[in-house]
Design a protein around this motif. Structure first.
Motif, short mmCIF file in Angstrom:
data_model
loop_
_atom_site.label_atom_id
_atom_site.label_comp_id
_atom_site.label_asym_id
_atom_site.label_seq_id
_atom_site.Cartn_x
_atom_site.Cartn_y
_atom_site.Cartn_z
N ASP A 251 0.84 -1.18 0.25
CA ASP A 251 0.14 -0.13 -0.02
C ASP A 251 0.77 1.12 0.40
O ASP A 251 1.39 1.52 0.67
CB ASP A 251 -1.04 0.27 1.26
N TYR A 252 0.94 2.19 -1.03
CA TYR A 252 1.29 3.41 -1.41
C TYR A 252 0.96 4.30 -1.38
O TYR A 252 0.14 4.32 -2.81
CB TYR A 252 2.33 2.86 -2.46
N ASP A 253 0.51 4.95 0.04
CA ASP A 253 -0.29 6.17 0.32
C ASP A 253 -1.99 5.56 -0.19
O ASP A 253 -2.39 6.91 -1.00
CB ASP A 253 0.12 7.81 -1.14
N GLY A 254 -2.26 4.48 -0.50
CA GLY A 254 -3.39 4.32 -0.47
C GLY A 254 -3.15 3.50 -1.70
O GLY A 254 -4.99 2.57 -2.04
N HIS A 255 -2.66 3.31 -2.39
CA HIS A 255 -2.75 2.79 -3.73
C HIS A 255 -2.35 1.53 -3.50
O HIS A 255 -1.16 1.17 -3.39
CB HIS A 255 -1.68 3.55 -4.79
N ARG A 256 -3.18 0.60 -3.95
CA ARG A 256 -2.50 -1.07 -3.82
C ARG A 256 -2.16 -1.75 -4.16
O ARG A 256 -2.58 -1.64 -5.52
CB ARG A 256 -4.36 -1.98 -3.25
N LEU A 257 -1.19 -2.74 -4.22
CA LEU A 257 -0.81 -2.85 -4.79
C LEU A 257 -0.48 -4.63 -4.95
O LEU A 257 -0.33 -5.55 -3.39
CB LEU A 257 0.80 -2.32 -5.27
N THR A 258 -1.00 -5.39 -6.01
CA THR A 258 -1.32 -6.69 -5.28
C THR A 258 -1.03 -7.39 -6.39
O THR A 258 -1.17 -7.58 -7.64
CB THR A 258 -2.72 -7.41 -5.01
N LEU A 259 0.32 -8.80 -6.36
CA LEU A 259 1.31 -9.69 -6.55
C LEU A 259 0.49 -10.76 -7.56
O LEU A 259 -0.73 -10.77 -6.28
CB LEU A 259 2.44 -10.18 -6.07
N PRO A 260 0.95 -11.21 -8.36
CA PRO A 260 -0.03 -12.19 -8.29
C PRO A 260 -0.31 -13.19 -6.90
O PRO A 260 -1.13 -14.73 -6.83
CB PRO A 260 1.11 -13.16 -9.13
N ASP A 261 0.65 -13.98 -6.29
CA ASP A 261 1.00 -14.57 -4.68
C ASP A 261 0.58 -13.67 -3.44
O ASP A 261 1.26 -14.17 -2.61
CB ASP A 261 1.96 -15.94 -5.14
N SER A 262 -0.15 -12.56 -3.84
CA SER A 262 0.08 -12.10 -2.85
C SER A 262 -0.80 -12.45 -1.48
O SER A 262 -1.55 -13.03 -2.13
CB SER A 262 -0.06 -10.48 -3.42
N ASP A 263 -0.10 -12.21 -0.33
CA ASP A 263 -1.09 -12.69 1.33
C ASP A 263 -1.81 -11.11 1.23
O ASP A 263 -1.09 -10.54 1.90
CB ASP A 263 0.36 -13.19 2.16
N PRO A 264 -2.99 -11.67 1.41
CA PRO A 264 -3.91 -10.65 1.54
C PRO A 264 -3.90 -9.71 3.18
O PRO A 264 -4.30 -9.13 3.64
CB PRO A 264 -5.70 -10.97 1.29
N ASP A 265 -3.06 -10.61 4.30
CA ASP A 265 -3.06 -11.06 5.26
C ASP A 265 -1.84 -9.05 6.15
O ASP A 265 -1.52 -8.92 6.59
CB ASP A 265 -3.63 -11.72 6.25
N THR A 266 -0.80 -9.41 4.66
CA THR A 266 0.60 -9.27 5.07
C THR A 266 0.50 -8.23 4.12
O THR A 266 0.75 -8.15 2.97
CB THR A 266 1.30 -9.83 4.64
N VAL A 267 -0.01 -7.29 4.35
CA VAL A 267 0.00 -5.64 4.48
C VAL A 267 0.67 -4.49 4.61
O VAL A 267 1.71 -4.43 5.50
CB VAL A 267 -1.04 -4.86 4.06
N LEU A 268 1.84 -3.94 3.15
CA LEU A 268 3.29 -3.68 3.94
C LEU A 268 2.45 -1.74 3.47
O LEU A 268 1.89 -1.69 2.42
CB LEU A 268 4.18 -4.18 3.10
N HIS A 269 2.61 -1.65 3.86
CA HIS A 269 2.14 0.39 3.77
C HIS A 269 3.85 1.26 4.00
O HIS A 269 4.82 0.67 4.83
CB HIS A 269 1.78 0.79 5.03
N CYS A 270 3.24 2.48 2.85
CA CYS A 270 4.51 3.09 2.91
C CYS A 270 4.45 4.52 2.41
O CYS A 270 3.59 4.49 1.03
CB CYS A 270 5.52 2.59 1.73
N ALA A 271 4.47 5.55 2.76
CA ALA A 271 4.34 6.71 2.22
C ALA A 271 5.17 7.30 0.96
O ALA A 271 6.33 6.98 1.41
CB ALA A 271 4.18 7.84 3.39
N VAL A 272 5.38 8.25 0.17
CA VAL A 272 5.00 8.38 -0.97
C VAL A 272 5.44 9.88 -0.42
O VAL A 272 4.98 10.59 -0.44
CB VAL A 272 4.46 8.54 -2.31
N LYS A 273 7.42 10.05 -1.08
CA LYS A 273 7.63 11.66 -0.97
C LYS A 273 8.29 11.62 -1.94
O LYS A 273 8.96 11.39 -2.88
CB LYS A 273 8.38 11.89 0.57
#
Length: 354
Positions: A160-182
């Motif tokens: 999750d980059y500032d609300g932009h959710r990036l899901t890869l083919p094998d993404s685990d929906p419970d392991t969500v990594l957050h990053c703010a973009v400057k």
């Protein structure tokens, strides 16, 4: 200065410079250790080369997380704020009752934090590298200083980059990594199928299928960082289902063999995420790494992604190429030590070998 005087100063610096803004509890406890000879006696058993404040407080956290009953436990769960004048007595009593267990932990274990959220900084670098290496050949990642190898599973997480959710083919929906973009948006488009056979190198690999080993990783997380702890537990669950490949030993033990054994039709990328100082020392570790990779590149081209402070107040990410003994590098981003924000600096990926 005596050893205890030096150790007390180490705990005071930890309290003021590291813990004060991130963990008021650890700041209070570290100041308590600094002024309590009995606690300094115990902390002196820390394994050589390991940071005594991190080790002692993680050991206390580890014992408490095993269900030990003590008044100190309430402060580790965030139910109360611990006052300075109360901290020394509580910590001394706890350590007195569990001195043997704590001594065993700090004299045999090491700080092996595996900060999974740093993958939010690595993923844009992988995307930029894939754009740079536009020949379509497979890309092999080697994580040097892998700990439990959670960064090797970067393609299994949700981002999750500032609300932009990036899901890869094998993404685990419970392991969500957050990053703010400057600043500018980092590159995030990539084909994960090009990334093959990742491998880690670690002197003491953490067995992700061993609950005691993974519990130590969780105990190294500071008590107030509950979201970080939750994310780590989710990532460890992913790793337990699909354990990463990690070679036990040092970079010096394995790098030359990996360089020699990786097929020529694969791009080889070496990742150092806050691990250079552990391998090549500090200061000057980055320079020694460049010399090492330049020499190895006489056998084949190498790519490098390194994250660290590199004698700067703000951490940065370097992308480099090493080919025929010649090294070229660029600072492509500034970032947070936990991967909670990124400031992407590179305009476009640098052409290979430039």
């Amino acid at each position: 200065m005596t050893d205890h005087t030096q150790l007390a100063e180490t705990f005071r610096r930890f309290a003021d410079q590291q813990a004060a803004s991130l963990s008021p509890l650890y700041a209070t406890l570290a100041r308590a250790v600094a002024r309590t000879p009995e606690l300094l006696d115990l902390a002196a058993h820390t394994r050589p080369g390991q940071p005594a404040p991190n080790m002692l407080l993680a050991a206390v956290h580890h014992v408490l997380r095993r269900g030990v009953k003590h008044p100190l436990a309430a402060y580790f769960t965030g139910h109360e704020d611990l006052a300075d004048d109360h901290g020394a007595g509580l910590l001394t009593d706890f350590c007195r009752h569990h001195a043997g267990r704590i001594r065993q932990i700090i004299s045999t274990r090491s700080v092996q934090t595996n900060e999974v959220n740093r993958c939010t900084v690595l993923l844009p670098a992988f995307a930029a590298l894939q754009q740079q290496l536009s020949d379509g050949r497979p890309i092999r990642i080697v994580d040097v200083g892998a700990s439990a190898g959670l960064a090797l599973l970067w393609d299994r997480y949700t981002y999750d980059y500032d609300g932009h959710r990036l899901t890869l083919p094998d993404s685990d929906p419970d392991t969500v990594l957050h990053c703010a973009v400057k600043g500018a948006a980092p590159p995030l488009t990539l084909d994960v199928t090009r990334f093959v056979r990742p491998v880690g190198i670690e002197p003491s690999p953490v067995d992700v299928t061993d609950p005691e080993a993974t519990e130590w990783l969780v105990s190294l997380t500071w008590p107030e960082q509950t979201q970080r702890m939750h994310t780590l537990n989710c990532a460890l669950a992913v790793a337990a289902r699909t354990p990463p490949t990690i070679l036990a030993g040092t970079a010096q033990d394995h790098l030359a063999d990996i360089v020699a054994q990786t097929p020529d039709d694969q791009h080889l990328v070496l990742v150092f995420s806050w691990s250079i100082y552990q391998i090549f020392g500090s200061p000057g570790g980055r320079e020694r790494l460049v010399d090492t990779l330049a020499e190895l590149s006489r056998r084949r081209p190498l790519h490098e992604i390194s994250i660290g402070h590199f004698s700067n107040a703000t951490p940065r990410m370097i992308m480099a190429s090493h080919d025929s003994g010649v090294s070229r590098s660029e600072v492509v981003a500034h970032c947070d030590i936990y991967g909670t924000w990124i400031d992407w600096l590179a305009k476009t990926p640098a052409p290979a070998g430039t």
